[in-house]
Enzyme design. Structure first.
Site, PDB file in Angstrom:
ATOM      1  N   ARG A   1      -7.320  37.596 -26.073  1.00 52.89           N
ATOM      2  CA  ARG A   1      -8.395  36.687 -26.493  1.00 52.89           C
ATOM      3  C   ARG A   1      -9.640  37.079 -25.700  1.00 52.89           C
ATOM      4  O   ARG A   1      -9.652  37.006 -24.476  1.00 52.89           O
ATOM      5  CB  ARG A   1      -8.018  35.235 -26.203  1.00 52.89           C
ATOM      6  CG  ARG A   1      -9.128  34.203 -26.479  1.00 52.89           C
ATOM      7  CD  ARG A   1      -9.542  34.232 -27.939  1.00 52.89           C
ATOM      8  NE  ARG A   1     -10.413  33.104 -28.294  1.00 52.89           N
ATOM      9  CZ  ARG A   1     -11.736  33.116 -28.166  1.00 52.89           C
ATOM     10  NH1 ARG A   1     -12.355  34.187 -27.670  1.00 52.89           N
ATOM     11  NH2 ARG A   1     -12.435  32.065 -28.524  1.00 52.89           N
TER      12      ARG A   1
ATOM     13  N   GLU B   1     -14.489  32.473 -37.510  1.00 55.13           N
ATOM     14  CA  GLU B   1     -13.065  32.433 -37.852  1.00 55.13           C
ATOM     15  C   GLU B   1     -12.809  33.126 -39.193  1.00 55.13           C
ATOM     16  O   GLU B   1     -13.724  33.328 -39.998  1.00 55.13           O
ATOM     17  CB  GLU B   1     -12.593  30.976 -37.928  1.00 55.13           C
ATOM     18  CG  GLU B   1     -12.706  30.214 -36.628  1.00 55.13           C
ATOM     19  CD  GLU B   1     -11.700  30.694 -35.590  1.00 55.13           C
ATOM     20  OE1 GLU B   1     -10.662  31.265 -35.979  1.00 55.13           O
ATOM     21  OE2 GLU B   1     -11.962  30.498 -34.394  1.00 55.13           O
TER      22      GLU B   1
ATOM     23  N   ARG C   1      -1.883  34.347 -24.749  1.00 60.06           N
ATOM     24  CA  ARG C   1      -2.815  35.461 -24.903  1.00 60.06           C
ATOM     25  C   ARG C   1      -3.545  35.726 -23.596  1.00 60.06           C
ATOM     26  O   ARG C   1      -3.893  34.794 -22.862  1.00 60.06           O
ATOM     27  CB  ARG C   1      -3.823  35.172 -26.007  1.00 60.06           C
ATOM     28  CG  ARG C   1      -3.195  34.981 -27.377  1.00 60.06           C
ATOM     29  CD  ARG C   1      -4.215  34.616 -28.437  1.00 60.06           C
ATOM     30  NE  ARG C   1      -4.915  33.373 -28.121  1.00 60.06           N
ATOM     31  CZ  ARG C   1      -5.806  32.806 -28.927  1.00 60.06           C
ATOM     32  NH1 ARG C   1      -6.096  33.359 -30.100  1.00 60.06           N
ATOM     33  NH2 ARG C   1      -6.396  31.676 -28.580  1.00 60.06           N
TER      34      ARG C   1
END
Length: 344
Positions: A236, A244, A278
């Protein structure tokens, strides 16, 4: 008886002066002198280009036979002609002598050496030009070969991405559903002022750096890589928030990130792990900060809620002022607001 006539007094003829003598030259003689003077003058001017000294002598000879000069000098006409011929002969001799010096054997040898030197220089330049052309052709061939190999490598990487991307997306969806279920069954809590529902809530702090190779890109701020042990790491990108999937400019941001990192070796400066496991990190390719590059190119926002470096705000402001990337849209929607609207 007629008176005898007295003898007539005769006066001896007066001696004519030079001006009277030259002034009374027949017109045809004056024309001849003018013609001779003009011819000698033209030859003198031409000779000055080759031999200035000889040309000057001939010019004086031309001036001596000009009718106006005949009026000024105390010589007779034949004297002027004789002086002009003598000067012409002297000028001719001077031209021959001086011209002979210029065309001496030493001068000829010097000229020959210059010709040989010039020919050598021309041959050297032609050889250099041919060598440069050959090197250019070899370089072009090498570049074409490298490009072809790069295309094959890119095709292989794309195939790997096409295979792994659906699996990765399915895993993300499953994890998201599990998190939603946990959120419904467990009350929200906060630790040290950080919201646990956030993407980048610290679950396992880990301030270190690792190297890996990017094998997949999910969106404009999420990617997947393999470390030296072939272990998959979900990344990330820290301090940025890209559109998105399904949001305007989301696919463009994903492609922009893929163009910069896909298939390349990167260094992850990991600061923490979020609740999805992540690695939250700044990503570097050959020393270039890809997180900041995405914001500078207008493909992502500065993630204000989790931002520790104010450079991100400056880069975002510059991209916005230049209408770069998503800032070319009339009213771009901040991803956090898009996610809230989608959840509602």
């Amino acid at each position: 008886m007629a008176k005898p006539r007295k003898p007539r007094k005769t006066t001896p003829p007066s001696k004519r002066t030079l001006s009277q003598y030259t002034a009374k030259l027949p017109q045809w003689q004056q024309l001849i002198f003018w013609l001779i003077a003009l011819v000698l003058g033209a030859c003198a001017l031409a000779m000055m280009v080759i031999q200035p000294i000889a040309g000057a002598i001939w010019l004086i000879a031309a001036i001596l036979v000009a009718p106006p000069i005949l009026h000024k000098l105390s010589w007779r006409t034949w004297q002027n002609m004789a002086a002009s011929l003598i000067l012409g002969a002297i000028g001719l001799i001077a031209a021959v002598v001086l011209g002979g010096k210029e065309h001496s054997p030493d001068a000829t040898l010097d000229t020959g050496a210059q010709i040989v030197s010039q020919a050598s220089n021309i041959a050297s330049e032609q050889a250099k030009s041919a060598t440069d052309s050959l090197n250019k052709q070899v370089k072009q061939s090498a570049d074409a070969t490298s490009s072809a190999l790069g295309g094959i490598s890119s095709s292989i990487d794309e195939l790997g991405t096409a295979i792994s991307s659906p699996i990765s997306q399915s895993t993300d969806r499953i994890n998201a559903k599990l998190d939603e279920w946990r959120a419904l069954t467990k009350p929200n809590t906060k630790s040290d002022g950080v919201d646990n529902d956030s993407d980048q809530a610290a679950a396992r702090p880990a301030d270190h750096a690792i190297s890996c190779r990017i094998v997949g890109v999910s969106d404009g701020d999420t990617a997947t890589c393999l470390d030296v042990n072939k272990q998959q790491i979900k990344i990330r990108f820290a301090q940025i928030d890209a559109p998105e999937r399904g949001q305007a400019y989301g696919q463009v941001a994903k492609q922009a990130l893929s163009d910069q990192i896909h298939g390349k070796s990167v260094v992850l400066a990991i600061t923490e792990y979020d609740r999805y496991g992540r690695a939250v990190a700044e990503v570097f390719v050959n020393g270039r900060n890809i997180n900041k590059q995405m914001v500078a190119d207008g493909y992502a926002w500065a993630y204000r809620a989790y931002m520790t470096d104010n450079d991100y705000l400056l880069l975002e402001s510059q991209a916005k002022s230049q209408d770069l990337g998503l800032w070319s849209q009339p009213n771009p929607i901040y991803p956090e607001e898009f996610r809230k609207a989608k959840r509602q």
